[in-house]
Design a protein around this motif. Structure first.
Motif, short mmCIF file in Angstrom:
data_model
loop_
_atom_site.label_atom_id
_atom_site.label_comp_id
_atom_site.label_asym_id
_atom_site.label_seq_id
_atom_site.Cartn_x
_atom_site.Cartn_y
_atom_site.Cartn_z
N PHE A 259 -21.16 56.22 9.30
CA PHE A 259 -20.94 57.43 8.51
C PHE A 259 -22.10 58.40 8.62
N VAL A 355 -17.56 65.13 6.39
CA VAL A 355 -17.47 63.68 6.37
C VAL A 355 -17.18 63.22 7.79
N ALA A 357 -17.00 60.09 10.43
CA ALA A 357 -16.92 58.66 10.67
C ALA A 357 -16.89 58.42 12.18
N LYS A 362 -14.12 65.42 9.25
CA LYS A 362 -13.42 66.36 8.39
C LYS A 362 -14.42 67.22 7.63
N ALA A 391 -13.97 63.35 -1.36
CA ALA A 391 -13.06 62.46 -0.63
C ALA A 391 -13.32 61.03 -1.04
N ASP A 392 -12.28 60.21 -0.94
CA ASP A 392 -12.40 58.76 -1.05
C ASP A 392 -12.19 58.17 0.34
N ILE A 393 -12.93 57.13 0.66
CA ILE A 393 -12.85 56.50 1.98
C ILE A 393 -12.67 55.01 1.80
N ALA A 400 -12.33 53.24 9.04
CA ALA A 400 -12.28 54.08 7.84
C ALA A 400 -10.98 54.87 7.77
N THR A 401 -10.43 54.95 6.57
CA THR A 401 -9.32 55.85 6.26
C THR A 401 -9.79 56.81 5.18
N ILE A 402 -9.83 58.10 5.51
CA ILE A 402 -10.29 59.11 4.56
C ILE A 402 -9.10 59.58 3.74
N ARG A 403 -9.22 59.49 2.41
CA ARG A 403 -8.09 59.76 1.52
C ARG A 403 -8.42 60.89 0.55
#
Length: 428
Positions: A259, A355, A357, A362, A391-393, A400-403
């Motif tokens: 990250f 952000v 990864a 993003k 963001a939540d990751i 990683a999934t960025i949510r």
């Protein structure tokens, strides 16, 4: 950049197209690979002389140009393309193909003359450009903010000159280095920096000699090759420095997530980057993180490391602040921004976060904080107006999934709970 004098109306429309023609005037970058068109209009207010107006509202006695820069590109708009709006302001329209994605600096500088009276103006804007998404930075036709900067009193006779620009070789394994520069022929502090694909304003002092000296200014690096470049603008033109390459010997951890979170903002306020981590996805309600990285705990989670995960606590303005974590463990991460202090003579500050990864990147923002939202003591950290949840990751098996932020999960620490506004609807 200096504390701004006023915030002015700026209207942009940013459209994603393929192969469109460039804007009027000259450009520093006419690359065939450009795919994003930035277009719009803005006003130069407080005309020193009310010009004569034809029936088309074209200005009959105006000469000179306006220079608009968008990242590493420029548009030179001649006086013949400038009109006069209903409120007696100069109306400047532009359009330009750019090859930019992410957080970007836009500047505007006037070399117009009404009759024999110079129309002096310099200003800047920060925005986010995302390929493949809606890039209308106006937000449903509302005006973005162009910040006017103070002029130094120096009159340039040529475009800015980079008399020196050197980037220090990074130490073994270090994720940060510094640069020095001397820039002349500056009429204001419209100087900004590019590190790889991210742009940011710089805080520089320009005296009445038109010279700015930058000493030991920090930049954050990613593992491998990094490209660093400076840009400067005055009424005579736009100059890009030579590109410097600096290598970072730190390595991404194979099979794990890596990250880099970057925070920047657009004036002399104190904005902070926060990262919360949970080893397992927390349940709804208040949840105490396994660790919380911020200015008061910069080395989490690497408590025994020499290099802090959060590189600096920038209290003077503009940023950047970087959080780096190589080999991020599986779990749940929350990325947030806090307005710790907004300067007394500043109405609004806009923050931006990238952000990054291993396989995704993003950009988010602007997140607007208004006067009164900022804090000057830890005891008020549960005031939601001073926070944006970016963001939540979720990291599973090293991916990683960025949510979008799950606002049902509320980070807390002891008796403090971090009530925040969601930035999901502001994402560009």
């Amino acid at each position: 950049m200096s504390i701004f004098k006023k915030v002015l109306s700026l209207t942009f429309a940013v459209l994603l197209v393929a192969g469109c023609g460039g804007g009027s005037g000259d450009s520093s970058d006419d690359s065939e690979s450009s795919v994003t068109t930035v277009s719009g209009s803005f006003v130069i207010p407080n005309a020193a002389v009310a010009p004569s107006v034809a029936s088309s509202r074209a200005i009959e006695d105006l000469s000179g140009t306006v220079i608009v820069t968008i990242g590493n590109s420029q548009v030179v708009i001649p006086a013949s393309n400038i009109t006069y709006d209903a409120e007696n302001n100069y109306l400047v329209r532009f359009s330009k193909n750019v090859n930019i994605e992410g957080i970007t600096v836009i500047t505007c500088t006037s070399a117009l003359v009404a009759g024999t009276t110079p129309i002096e103006f310099s200003g800047y804007n920060m925005t986010t450009i995302s390929a493949g998404e809606d890039n209308d930075i106006n937000g449903n036709n509302s005006s973005a903010a162009l910040t006017e900067v103070d002029l130094s009193g120096f009159t340039a006779t040529a475009s800015p000159s980079f008399d020196s620009f050197e980037v220090t070789e990074a130490l073994e394994g270090a994720l940060i280095t510094t640069f020095d520069a001397t820039i002349s022929q500056l009429e204001s502090d419209l100087v900004y920096l590019r590190v790889n694909n991210a742009y940011q304003p710089l805080s520089v002092y320009v005296g009445n000699t038109g010279v700015a000296t930058i000493i030991n200014s920090s930049i954050s690096l990613v593992p491998g090759e990094n490209k660093v470049q400076l840009f400067a603008v005055n009424s005579q033109g736009f100059t890009a420095s030579p590109t410097r390459t600096v290598y970072c010997t730190a390595e991404n951890i194979e099979g794990s997530e890596n990250f880099l979170f970057t925070l920047t903002w657009d004036n002399l306020s104190d904005i902070d980057l926060h990262t919360f981590y949970y080893a397992t996805t927390p349940s709804e309600g208040t949840a105490t993180p396994d660790w919380h990285n911020y200015f008061g705990s910069r080395n989490h989670p690497n408590d025994d490391a020499i290099i802090n995960n959060l590189d600096i606590d920038n209290v003077h303005g503009y940023g950047p602040e970087h959080f780096t974590l190589l080999g991020a463990p599986d779990g749940y991460y929350i990325v947030a921004v806090n307005a710790y202090r907004i300067n007394y003579d500043i109405d609004t500050v806009n923050a931006f976060v990238t952000v990054q990864a291993t396989a995704s990147n993003k950009s988010y923002g602007p997140f607007g904080f208004s006067e009164g939202d900022g804090m000057d003591e830890m005891g008020s950290m549960n005031e939601s107006d001073s926070w944006y949840r970016v963001a939540d990751i979720e990291v599973t098996d090293g991916v990683a999934t960025i949510r979008r932020p799950d606002m049902d999960i509320i980070p807390c620490s002891g008796t403090y709970y971090y009530s925040m506004r969601s930035a999901a609807d502001l994402k560009k």
